[in-house]
Scaffold this motif. Structure first.
Motif, PDB file in Angstrom:
ATOM      1  N   LYS A  34      53.135  30.820  48.032  1.00 11.45           N
ATOM      2  CA  LYS A  34      52.683  32.191  48.240  1.00 11.45           C
ATOM      3  C   LYS A  34      51.654  32.559  47.183  1.00 11.45           C
ATOM      4  CE  LYS A  34      57.082  33.719  50.236  1.00 11.45           C
ATOM      5  NZ  LYS A  34      58.215  34.688  50.118  1.00 11.45           N
ATOM      6  N   VAL A  35      50.817  33.511  47.518  1.00 11.88           N
ATOM      7  CA  VAL A  35      49.815  34.020  46.589  1.00 11.88           C
ATOM      8  C   VAL A  35      50.320  35.344  46.032  1.00 11.88           C
ATOM      9  CG1 VAL A  35      47.420  34.759  46.288  1.00 11.88           C
ATOM     10  CG2 VAL A  35      47.969  32.921  47.905  1.00 11.88           C
ATOM     11  N   ARG A  36      50.440  35.437  44.721  1.00 10.33           N
ATOM     12  CA  ARG A  36      50.894  36.672  44.075  1.00 10.33           C
ATOM     13  C   ARG A  36      49.678  37.444  43.602  1.00 10.33           C
ATOM     14  NH1 ARG A  36      54.750  36.062  39.026  1.00 10.33           N
ATOM     15  NH2 ARG A  36      52.783  35.743  37.925  1.00 10.33           N
ATOM     16  N   VAL A  37      49.512  38.639  44.116  1.00  7.64           N
ATOM     17  CA  VAL A  37      48.385  39.493  43.749  1.00  7.64           C
ATOM     18  C   VAL A  37      48.917  40.610  42.841  1.00  7.64           C
ATOM     19  CG1 VAL A  37      46.557  41.026  44.575  1.00  7.64           C
ATOM     20  CG2 VAL A  37      47.175  38.974  45.892  1.00  7.64           C
ATOM     21  N   THR A  38      48.373  40.695  41.653  1.00  6.72           N
ATOM     22  CA  THR A  38      48.820  41.671  40.658  1.00  6.72           C
ATOM     23  C   THR A  38      47.742  42.724  40.458  1.00  6.72           C
ATOM     24  OG1 THR A  38      50.106  39.963  39.523  1.00  6.72           O
ATOM     25  CG2 THR A  38      49.631  41.977  38.287  1.00  6.72           C
ATOM     26  N   ARG A  39      48.170  43.980  40.463  1.00  5.07           N
ATOM     27  CA  ARG A  39      47.260  45.104  40.228  1.00  5.07           C
ATOM     28  C   ARG A  39      47.847  46.020  39.164  1.00  5.07           C
ATOM     29  NH1 ARG A  39      43.501  45.256  44.398  1.00  5.07           N
ATOM     30  NH2 ARG A  39      44.073  44.061  46.271  1.00  5.07           N
ATOM     31  N   ASP A  40      46.977  46.750  38.486  1.00  9.14           N
ATOM     32  CA  ASP A  40      47.424  47.762  37.530  1.00  9.14           C
ATOM     33  C   ASP A  40      48.133  48.873  38.288  1.00  9.14           C
ATOM     34  OD1 ASP A  40      46.989  50.422  35.950  1.00  9.14           O
ATOM     35  OD2 ASP A  40      46.635  48.838  34.470  1.00  9.14           O
ATOM     36  N   LYS A  41      49.364  49.189  37.865  1.00  8.02           N
ATOM     37  CA  LYS A  41      50.155  50.176  38.596  1.00  8.02           C
ATOM     38  C   LYS A  41      49.532  51.567  38.575  1.00  8.02           C
ATOM     39  CE  LYS A  41      54.775  52.243  38.750  1.00  8.02           C
ATOM     40  NZ  LYS A  41      56.124  52.305  38.145  1.00  8.02           N
ATOM     41  N   ASN A  42      48.907  51.935  37.470  1.00 11.57           N
ATOM     42  CA  ASN A  42      48.371  53.287  37.319  1.00 11.57           C
ATOM     43  C   ASN A  42      47.007  53.458  37.982  1.00 11.57           C
ATOM     44  OD1 ASN A  42      50.639  54.065  35.772  1.00 11.57           O
ATOM     45  ND2 ASN A  42      49.690  53.215  33.911  1.00 11.57           N
ATOM     46  N   THR A  43      46.153  52.442  37.879  1.00 17.48           N
ATOM     47  CA  THR A  43      44.791  52.567  38.399  1.00 17.48           C
ATOM     48  C   THR A  43      44.582  51.834  39.716  1.00 17.48           C
ATOM     49  OG1 THR A  43      43.990  50.612  37.200  1.00 17.48           O
ATOM     50  CG2 THR A  43      43.945  52.713  36.032  1.00 17.48           C
ATOM     51  N   GLY A  44      45.444  50.898  40.040  1.00 17.95           N
ATOM     52  CA  GLY A  44      45.261  50.109  41.239  1.00 17.95           C
ATOM     53  C   GLY A  44      44.233  49.009  41.095  1.00 17.95           C
ATOM     54  N   ASP A  45      43.684  48.808  39.906  1.00 19.84           N
ATOM     55  CA  ASP A  45      42.670  47.775  39.687  1.00 19.84           C
ATOM     56  C   ASP A  45      43.269  46.379  39.825  1.00 19.84           C
ATOM     57  OD1 ASP A  45      40.844  49.774  39.203  1.00 19.84           O
ATOM     58  OD2 ASP A  45      41.033  49.666  37.016  1.00 19.84           O
ATOM     59  N   PHE A  46      42.466  45.495  40.397  1.00 21.69           N
ATOM     60  CA  PHE A  46      42.876  44.116  40.568  1.00 21.69           C
ATOM     61  C   PHE A  46      42.992  43.433  39.207  1.00 21.69           C
ATOM     62  CE2 PHE A  46      41.659  39.636  40.886  1.00 21.69           C
ATOM     63  CZ  PHE A  46      42.559  39.164  41.830  1.00 21.69           C
ATOM     64  N   VAL A  47      44.108  42.714  38.976  1.00 19.75           N
ATOM     65  CA  VAL A  47      44.326  41.990  37.724  1.00 19.75           C
ATOM     66  C   VAL A  47      44.180  40.499  37.950  1.00 19.75           C
ATOM     67  CG1 VAL A  47      45.949  41.480  35.866  1.00 19.75           C
ATOM     68  CG2 VAL A  47      45.815  43.797  36.800  1.00 19.75           C
ATOM     69  N   ARG A  48      44.917  39.944  38.928  1.00 20.13           N
ATOM     70  CA  ARG A  48      44.889  38.501  39.140  1.00 20.13           C
ATOM     71  C   ARG A  48      45.531  38.149  40.470  1.00 20.13           C
ATOM     72  NH1 ARG A  48      47.869  33.864  35.360  1.00 20.13           N
ATOM     73  NH2 ARG A  48      46.649  32.083  36.120  1.00 20.13           N
ATOM     74  N   ALA A  49      45.013  37.082  41.079  1.00 22.22           N
ATOM     75  CA  ALA A  49      45.642  36.487  42.245  1.00 22.22           C
ATOM     76  C   ALA A  49      45.917  35.027  41.907  1.00 22.22           C
ATOM     77  CB  ALA A  49      44.746  36.591  43.475  1.00 22.22           C
TER      78      ALA A  49
END
Length: 439
Positions: A296-311
């Motif tokens: 699976k691909v785990r997509v991480t985003r900043d919880k407060n801003t919604g900005d993409f962090v890493r996939a």
């Protein structure tokens, strides 16, 4: 016949003790007695003469009484043998070369192990030329009663040795893994998790005939590892770690500083389809195909801003479980590959479990990270998914430092490969005791 007459010239053999060269209850291996060639052969007419030694003949050292003056040649011999029996002076290691200790331990850490990851688990070495040799013994080890009679300054930590062997065989000396991490988009992850080894049938913590810490053969047991703790344990660990940060920041504190970071992130998992799989490095493709596991691909985003962090894709290479019945937690050492997903994430299909919604599948992570020495990071994380909440504690090694030190072993250079792993084990143990012994 009076035997004392042969060695005592004044007839007082029973009055004073004999002199011994090194100890009053021992005899030397040899004595400088008069050679037989210098003793004249008695004539037949002399057979009835006294056998008493003449006064001017030299006496052997064992014939002298305590307090009796030795002649110069025997005093010199005695001093030479005393010098030879003295142990060599200890080697003094300059303080400038001493290594910084991990920040957490509140008790003196166990002595540094001396594993050689090329050794088989039954203690016999195999012929792998790339495996590290046993480390040199330093003077900064055990002393007095704690030091064994074999003059070793260090003791052998069998559990840490097993971890060294596991990491060496699974990651360092694994050609497929080394080829994969040559790609900058692929990183090696070496992590240690606190949790409990559970029997799958009873869902209870694994218990056995062992009463102390040991590595278990999890492949021979029907067990699973659950990385969790209670909210109270999470709170106690948070306070303990924060106290370490404060103590490390005191001016002049004789310990490495601890850096602190608090993040809030959201994870979402997506299916790795064939199109996305084709975008991966061919070496990584072969590793995933050989494992036969669904990725699976785990997509991480900043919880407060919604900005993409890493996939990324987290591909498991191997695990090692350690039972610690004296504490609240057991440990799992995990070797993984973290693979950056190069393709677009918007086209991926969400990985939904039956009866779950997209929102209920999101993992909300409240994470506090504590890092030091550029080698360790402890993550204390509260994970919320739907209505469930879990608390996790894990320690991650910096893989760049670990591999660099391991490669020094191959080059037969001074290395801290074993020290890094020993430090990981020490911090696992001390953190467990902090929670176990808390009031």
């Amino acid at each position: 016949m009076d035997i004392s007459a042969l060695v005592n010239h004044d007839g007082e053999a029973s009055v004073l003790p004999r002199r011994s060269l090194s100890h009053p209850h021992s005899l030397p291996a040899s004595s400088p007695v008069t050679p037989a060639a210098k003793i004249p052969t008695p004539k037949p007419s002399q057979q009835q003469m006294s056998l008493k030694r003449k006064r001017h003949d030299p006496k052997p050292i064992w014939a002298y009484r305590e307090g009796e003056q030795l002649p110069p040649e025997l005093r010199q011999l005695q001093e030479q043998q005393r010098q030879q029996s003295r142990p060599p002076p200890p080697v003094v290691v300059p303080q400038a070369h001493s290594r910084a200790q991990p920040a957490l331990p509140s008790h003196p850490p166990p002595p540094r192990p001396q594993p050689s990851p090329n050794a088989e688990r039954n203690g016999h070495a195999h012929s792998d030329a790339g495996a590290p040799p046993p480390p040199a013994v330093t003077a900064s080890g055990l002393s007095r009663f704690a030091r064994p009679m074999f003059h070793d300054a260090q003791l052998y930590d069998v559990v840490a040795h097993e971890v060294c062997e596991f990491i060496w065989a699974t990651a360092v000396n694994n050609e497929a893994v080394r080829n994969a991490i040559a790609d900058p988009k692929v990183q090696l992850e070496v992590e240690a998790r606190w949790g409990q080894i559970l029997e799958k049938q009873t869902d209870q913590r694994l218990r056995g005939v062992w009463n102390t810490e040991c590595v278990i053969k999890s492949e021979a047991l029907d067990v699973k590892f659950e990385s969790t703790m209670t909210a109270l344990q999470h709170k106690r660990m948070n306070h303990a770690l924060n106290a370490q940060v404060q103590q490390s920041k005191i001016p002049g504190a004789p310990r490495p500083p601890i850096d602190y970071r608090h993040t809030y992130e959201t994870d979402m998992f997506y299916e790795l389809d064939q199109e996305g799989f084709s975008t991966l490095n061919p070496i990584v493709q072969r590793l995933i195909s050989a494992s036969g596991t669904r990725q699976k691909v785990r997509v991480t985003r900043d919880k407060n801003t919604g900005d993409f962090v890493r996939a990324m894709i987290k591909h498991r290479i191997g695990n090692l479980e350690i039972s610690s019945p004296k504490t609240e937690w057991d440990y799992r050492i995990g070797i993984n590959l973290e693979i950056d997903f190069p393709g677009p994430v918007d086209s991926l299909k969400a990985a939904l479990e039956p009866g779950k919604t997209l929102e209920s599948m999101q993992r909300q992570k409240d994470r506090m990270s504590y890092s030091w020495l550029g080698a360790y990071q402890i993550d204390l994380t509260q994970v919320t998914q739907g209505t469930s909440k879990n608390h996790e504690l894990e320690l991650e090694l910096d893989s760049d430092i670990l591999i660099a030190e391991a490669d020094k072993v191959r080059l037969k250079q001074p290395t801290e490969f074993e020290d890094i792993i020993s430090g990981m084990m020490n911090n696992l143990r001390v953190a467990s005791r902090i929670i176990t012994h808390a009031a």
